[in-house]
Design a protein around this motif. Structure first.
Motif, PDB file in Angstrom:
ATOM      1  N   LEU A 150       0.829  -1.204   0.000  1.00 37.21           N
ATOM      2  CA  LEU A 150       0.000   0.000   0.000  1.00 37.21           C
ATOM      3  C   LEU A 150       0.865   1.256   0.000  1.00 37.21           C
ATOM      4  CD1 LEU A 150      -2.625  -1.307   2.549  1.00 37.21           C
ATOM      5  CD2 LEU A 150      -3.151  -0.613   0.199  1.00 37.21           C
ATOM      6  N   VAL A 151       1.918   1.239   0.812  1.00 35.80           N
ATOM      7  CA  VAL A 151       2.834   2.385   0.883  1.00 35.80           C
ATOM      8  C   VAL A 151       3.505   2.624  -0.467  1.00 35.80           C
ATOM      9  CG1 VAL A 151       5.025   3.166   1.869  1.00 35.80           C
ATOM     10  CG2 VAL A 151       3.235   2.272   3.368  1.00 35.80           C
ATOM     11  N   THR A 152       3.992   1.559  -1.078  1.00 38.76           N
ATOM     12  CA  THR A 152       4.661   1.680  -2.373  1.00 38.76           C
ATOM     13  C   THR A 152       3.712   2.203  -3.449  1.00 38.76           C
ATOM     14  OG1 THR A 152       6.166  -0.126  -1.821  1.00 38.76           O
ATOM     15  CG2 THR A 152       5.918   0.407  -4.151  1.00 38.76           C
ATOM     16  N   ALA A 153       2.443   1.774  -3.371  1.00 37.20           N
ATOM     17  CA  ALA A 153       1.449   2.221  -4.351  1.00 37.20           C
ATOM     18  C   ALA A 153       1.052   3.676  -4.154  1.00 37.20           C
ATOM     19  CB  ALA A 153       0.215   1.334  -4.268  1.00 37.20           C
ATOM     20  N   GLY A 154       1.345   4.231  -2.959  1.00 33.51           N
ATOM     21  CA  GLY A 154       0.994   5.620  -2.675  1.00 33.51           C
ATOM     22  C   GLY A 154      -0.292   5.798  -1.908  1.00 33.51           C
ATOM     23  N   SER A 173       5.227   9.685   9.031  1.00 35.18           N
ATOM     24  CA  SER A 173       4.239  10.748   9.155  1.00 35.18           C
ATOM     25  C   SER A 173       3.698  11.066   7.764  1.00 35.18           C
ATOM     26  CB  SER A 173       4.873  11.993   9.755  1.00 35.18           C
ATOM     27  OG  SER A 173       5.829  12.541   8.863  1.00 35.18           O
ATOM     28  N   ALA A 174       2.578  11.781   7.739  1.00 33.08           N
ATOM     29  CA  ALA A 174       2.004  12.189   6.457  1.00 33.08           C
ATOM     30  C   ALA A 174       2.998  13.045   5.677  1.00 33.08           C
ATOM     31  CB  ALA A 174       0.697  12.939   6.685  1.00 33.08           C
ATOM     32  N   ALA A 175       3.667  13.953   6.376  1.00 34.29           N
ATOM     33  CA  ALA A 175       4.613  14.849   5.711  1.00 34.29           C
ATOM     34  C   ALA A 175       5.767  14.064   5.081  1.00 34.29           C
ATOM     35  CB  ALA A 175       5.152  15.879   6.697  1.00 34.29           C
ATOM     36  N   GLU A 176       6.303  13.083   5.826  1.00 33.81           N
ATOM     37  CA  GLU A 176       7.388  12.258   5.293  1.00 33.81           C
ATOM     38  C   GLU A 176       6.944  11.494   4.051  1.00 33.81           C
ATOM     39  OE1 GLU A 176      10.238  10.137   8.222  1.00 33.81           O
ATOM     40  OE2 GLU A 176       8.305  10.265   9.236  1.00 33.81           O
ATOM     41  N   ALA A 177       5.732  10.903   4.144  1.00 29.89           N
ATOM     42  CA  ALA A 177       5.234  10.093   3.042  1.00 29.89           C
ATOM     43  C   ALA A 177       4.985  10.936   1.795  1.00 29.89           C
ATOM     44  CB  ALA A 177       3.957   9.375   3.460  1.00 29.89           C
ATOM     45  N   ILE A 178       4.360  12.085   1.978  1.00 35.33           N
ATOM     46  CA  ILE A 178       4.060  12.951   0.837  1.00 35.33           C
ATOM     47  C   ILE A 178       5.358  13.414   0.167  1.00 35.33           C
ATOM     48  CG2 ILE A 178       3.092  15.187   0.184  1.00 35.33           C
ATOM     49  CD1 ILE A 178       0.967  14.685   2.405  1.00 35.33           C
TER      50      ILE A 178
END
Length: 470
Positions: free
Chosen positions: A195-199, A242-247
């Motif tokens: 899921l993370v890799t897919a965004g 965190s959301a910021a890191e992921a974005i």
């Protein structure tokens, strides 16, 4: 919802009923009842601790001081008076509710395409299992557990999720015991990584149908590991991005969990949306389902101003009915909507069209809106929906439950203990729904066959009421 009920509908009598939507496939054994009753009775000892209160103040600033004072100092479960657990033995034919999205016994699906070979295999398996379970049901004279909850709405609203989780655990303690925790951490981590890799951003929504507490603990740790930040917690433990890191990295992330206990002990965000009962109870109190969506949304916004919790659930009386109310300033101001029944891709198209045609929203604002998908998701479906949302220009996030916390296979070959290819150790499909409020029966219609609740007469009355909307 408890805070909203306490504010708007204090001292309103309510009742809840338990339903097993899959009685032929997974039925609670009678031997489980003493354990289940004791666990429910033990809830009388629960108290909100000061440490937990501080966590809520930090993570849930939308919860008011007066409510937290009441929750800590006054609220107590009283299961001996409020919860009835009975063993019923009937003599008639067994009533089977279809499971939303599942194949019928003739091989056809509910809103899903199947190839003929797969359909035939499923039909054969179901007919075999149903035949055996019907024989068992006949021998046991259709013995089932009946659970009812009664009291003032704000006092009994918190029973649903913990009791459902206990029922599920009881079934896997005393019924299906052919499983183990082996591989659960690795499976959860792999799902999270995909899921993370897919965004895609996603939350864990699996408490009510979890296999047991230990399963959820293992799964939460696996999900965090799969969404790991470059930073680490004390002692070398990983923390979720965190959301910021992921974005910034162009990735998806774990947004949190609907389980407040695990949010607390793992220090992640507690997350969720309003549930159907908020609309069901409002409709019963008003005596008019045609006004329920508008009133429920208005009162919710009074409790949670500035869109602190701005995701609206759409399908209590069908999405078609909801969208007749969700126009203009409501469509403009609410952050987004939640999908919980019906075809998810069709729902996405319908919501996009609805926003685009509203003069106070339009395509530009629609791209900033969000759909929370929460109906029977697995990793593959969530990724497909996310990819579609990116292509079509609307935000999407995912609440995934049973696929995380009750995804098991039998240790032996088959469900009947025979050698061969491993089969799924299936989760129970169970719900506890608001049955009455303020002395009136509650109804839920849904966008799915099999998810409706309410008597034939009450359902017909609600359908007649919402037919007046234009």
């Amino acid at each position: 919802m408890q805070q909203a009920v306490l504010q708007h509908y204090p001292r309103t009598p309510a009742s809840y009923h338990f339903t097993n939507r899959s009685p032929l496939r997974a039925r609670l054994p009678r031997a489980a009842l003493p354990w289940l009753r004791q666990k429910i009775d033990d809830m009388a000892q629960l108290r909100l601790t000061q440490e937990e209160r501080l966590f809520l103040e930090k993570r849930c600033p939308y919860l008011r001081k007066a409510y937290l004072d009441w929750l800590q100092e006054e609220f107590r479960f009283s299961p001996a008076e409020e919860v009835k657990v009975e063993w019923k033995t009937g003599g008639g034919s067994l009533i089977v509710m279809s499971e939303p999205g599942s194949p019928r016994l003739d091989g056809t699906g509910h809103g899903q395409q199947q190839d003929s070979n797969k359909s035939s295999n499923i039909t054969g398996l179901l007919n075999t299992r149903v035949s055996k379970l019907q024989q068992t049901a006949s021998a046991n004279k259709e013995e089932i557990v009946e659970i009812t909850i009664e009291g003032e709405w704000h006092q009994v609203i918190l029973y649903e999720v913990p009791i459902l989780s206990l029922i599920s655990e009881a079934y896997f303690r005393f019924g299906d015991q052919d499983w183990s925790y082996e591989g659960q951490f690795e499976a959860a981590r792999a799902k999270s990584e995909r899921l993370v890799t897919a965004g895609a951003s996603f939350a864990e929504f699996g408490t009510r149908r979890r296999r047991d507490y230990e399963t959820q603990r293992i799964v939460m740790q696996g999900l965090i590991a799969g969404s790991a930040s470059e930073k680490s917690a004390g002692g070398g433990n990983v923390v979720a991005m965190s959301a910021a890191e992921a974005i910034a990295a162009g990735k998806g992330f774990l947004t949190g969990t609907s389980n407040l206990h695990f949010a607390h002990v793992l220090d992640i965000t507690p997350i969720g949306t309003m549930a159907h009962e908020w609309f069901m109870g409002t409709a019963a109190i008003l005596g008019d389902a045609s006004q329920a969506n508008a009133v429920a949304l208005d009162k919710w916004a009074q409790t949670y101003p500035n869109q602190a919790l701005g995701i609206a659930l759409t399908d209590t009386f069908t999405t078609e009915c909801f969208l007749k109310t969700f126009r203009g300033s409501l469509a403009r101001d609410w952050i987004g909507v939640r999908h919980d029944s019906g075809d998810a891709f069709e729902f996405m198209d319908r919501i996009i069209q609805h926003y685009d045609q509203d003069p106070l929203v339009g395509p530009d604002m629609r791209r900033k809106k969000k759909i929370v998908f929460s109906d029977g998701l697995d990793t593959d479906l969530a990724i497909r929906l996310f990819e579609a949302s990116v292509q079509k220009g609307i935000g999407a996030t995912f609440g995934i439950g049973t696929h995380f916390t009750n995804d098991y296979y039998h240790r032996s070959g088959s469900a009947d203990g025979e050698e061969g290819e491993k089969t799924k150790s299936a989760a129970m499909n169970i719900v506890i729904k608001l049955h009455s409020c303020a002395g009136r029966e509650c109804v839920k219609l849904s966008d799915d066959h099999g998810k409706e609740s309410g008597s034939t007469e009450a359902v017909a009355q609600v359908k007649q009421q919402i037919a007046t909307l234009v």
